[in-house]
Enzyme design. Structure first.
Site, mmCIF file in Angstrom:
data_model
loop_
_atom_site.group_PDB
_atom_site.id
_atom_site.type_symbol
_atom_site.label_atom_id
_atom_site.label_comp_id
_atom_site.label_asym_id
_atom_site.label_seq_id
_atom_site.Cartn_x
_atom_site.Cartn_y
_atom_site.Cartn_z
ATOM 1 N N CYS A 1 0.828 -1.207 0.000
ATOM 2 C CA CYS A 1 0.000 0.000 0.000
ATOM 3 C C CYS A 1 0.858 1.252 0.000
ATOM 4 O O CYS A 1 1.390 1.644 1.043
ATOM 5 C CB CYS A 1 -0.935 -0.003 1.207
ATOM 6 S SG CYS A 1 -2.019 1.447 1.290
ATOM 7 N N CYS B 1 -0.476 4.060 2.201
ATOM 8 C CA CYS B 1 -0.241 3.840 3.629
ATOM 9 C C CYS B 1 1.206 4.124 4.018
ATOM 10 O O CYS B 1 1.472 4.708 5.064
ATOM 11 C CB CYS B 1 -0.568 2.394 4.001
ATOM 12 S SG CYS B 1 -2.157 1.780 3.423
ATOM 13 N N ASP B 2 2.147 3.694 3.182
ATOM 14 C CA ASP B 2 3.547 3.637 3.604
ATOM 15 C C ASP B 2 4.509 4.524 2.831
ATOM 16 O O ASP B 2 5.679 4.622 3.208
ATOM 17 C CB ASP B 2 4.041 2.184 3.506
ATOM 18 C CG ASP B 2 3.249 1.245 4.396
ATOM 19 O OD1 ASP B 2 2.795 1.695 5.464
ATOM 20 O OD2 ASP B 2 3.071 0.071 4.025
#
Length: 308
Positions: A132, A135-136
């Site tokens: 992701c 997300c990261d």
């Protein structure tokens, strides 16, 4: 016999439980043997509202579970091995041993990123391996990254990562991308993005953190090492819907189809989170749809007077 059963213990399932419990529905949440869903495999979560300094994924799920429990959610640990949605009350079989009946059902079983299947992939997930970018990506400022895949998702991830990374190498097993023309054009014009054509990732290198990838050229058969700080796997997601096939309407990829909020093709069954979300797949959107599913289930139970 229960008013409401929720299958799944990620952000969607736990948010549904919080709202349902506060509505005095006394929900039963079946959390499976990996309680907390995908967020329990992540490290720091910085994009979930309410935590100005971020929060670890497992801690966030622990807090959500505690909140659901405080309002009276009952938890059952086990895997749902069979479901019968042909008639109400719906019947669920747990671990092939005992059954649970419910007047309404919320499915929040999520989706799983399709892995590369490499020995080091699982070990280094959260330590340089991710599925992701949204997300990261923030954690890889100024780093050299690899994205594996050739579809729209892969190029979206690669393009997003250029906001943070120094370079992004897209590894694709063919010499042509499967992505839409507009996504290809956007990636090709991005000076930070390069391509490793006709190649697959043979291994992920690193002990505690990712330090590189071993690539194999499928045309020449030769292997080479590419230094990198992170590897983003973007070869697709698979919804966890095998239990419901043949009983609920789904799209061609197996995602549950919903209408009028979170309603499925079977009255009294609702779906929330990644099990029905092909687009966003974020913790906050999953939580939002969990809230919707709980409200939809409450109204359904009121309308059918099937409230215990």
């Amino acid at each position: 016999m229960h008013n409401l059963v929720i299958i799944g213990s990620g952000p969607a399932g736990l948010t549904a439980a919080i709202y349902a419990a506060r509505a005095n529905l006394s929900p039963l949440l079946i959390e499976g043997w990996q309680s907390g869903g995908q967020l329990t495999t992540t490290t720091e979560v910085e994009n979930y509202p309410g935590f100005s300094k971020g929060i670890m994924g497992p801690e966030l799920m622990k807090e959500m579970r505690g909140q659901a429990a405080r309002f009276g959610t009952e938890f059952l640990t086990g895997d749902v091995s069979a479901v019968d949605l042909a008639r109400r009350p719906f019947r669920l079989t747990i671990d092939g041993e005992h059954t649970v009946e419910t007047a309404a059902l919320i499915l929040a079983t999520g989706a799983s990123a399709i892995p590369l299947g490499l020995p080091n992939e699982r070990r280094l997930t959260g330590h340089g391996v991710s599925t992701c970018a949204t997300c990261d990506g923030y954690f890889f400022r100024g780093k050299e990254l690899v994205v594996v895949g050739g579809g729209d998702s892969a190029l979206e991830e690669a393009t997003f990562l250029t906001k943070f990374a120094r370079t992004v190498t897209v590894v694709h097993r063919r010499d042509k991308l499967r992505a839409s023309k507009i996504m290809q054009d956007r990636a090709m014009k991005n000076e930070k993005i390069s391509f490793a054509w006709n190649s697959v990732v043979e291994d992920i290198l690193g002990t505690d953190l990712v330090i590189g990838a071993r690539l194999k050229n499928l045309v020449t058969g030769t292997s080479s090492e590419l230094a990198c700080d992170g590897i983003f796997v973007a070869i697709g997601h698979r919804p966890n819907t095998d239990l419901f096939k043949g009983q609920l309407a789904m799209d061609e990829k197996g995602y549950i189809l919903t209408s009028q909020g979170t309603a499925t093709s079977v009255a009294g069954v609702f779906a929330a989170g990644d099990v029905q979300d092909t687009k966003y797949r974020q913790a906050i959107t999953a939580a939002g749809s969990g809230c919707m599913a709980a409200i939809d289930a409450e109204r359904f139970l009121e309308s059918t007077l099937h409230h215990l």
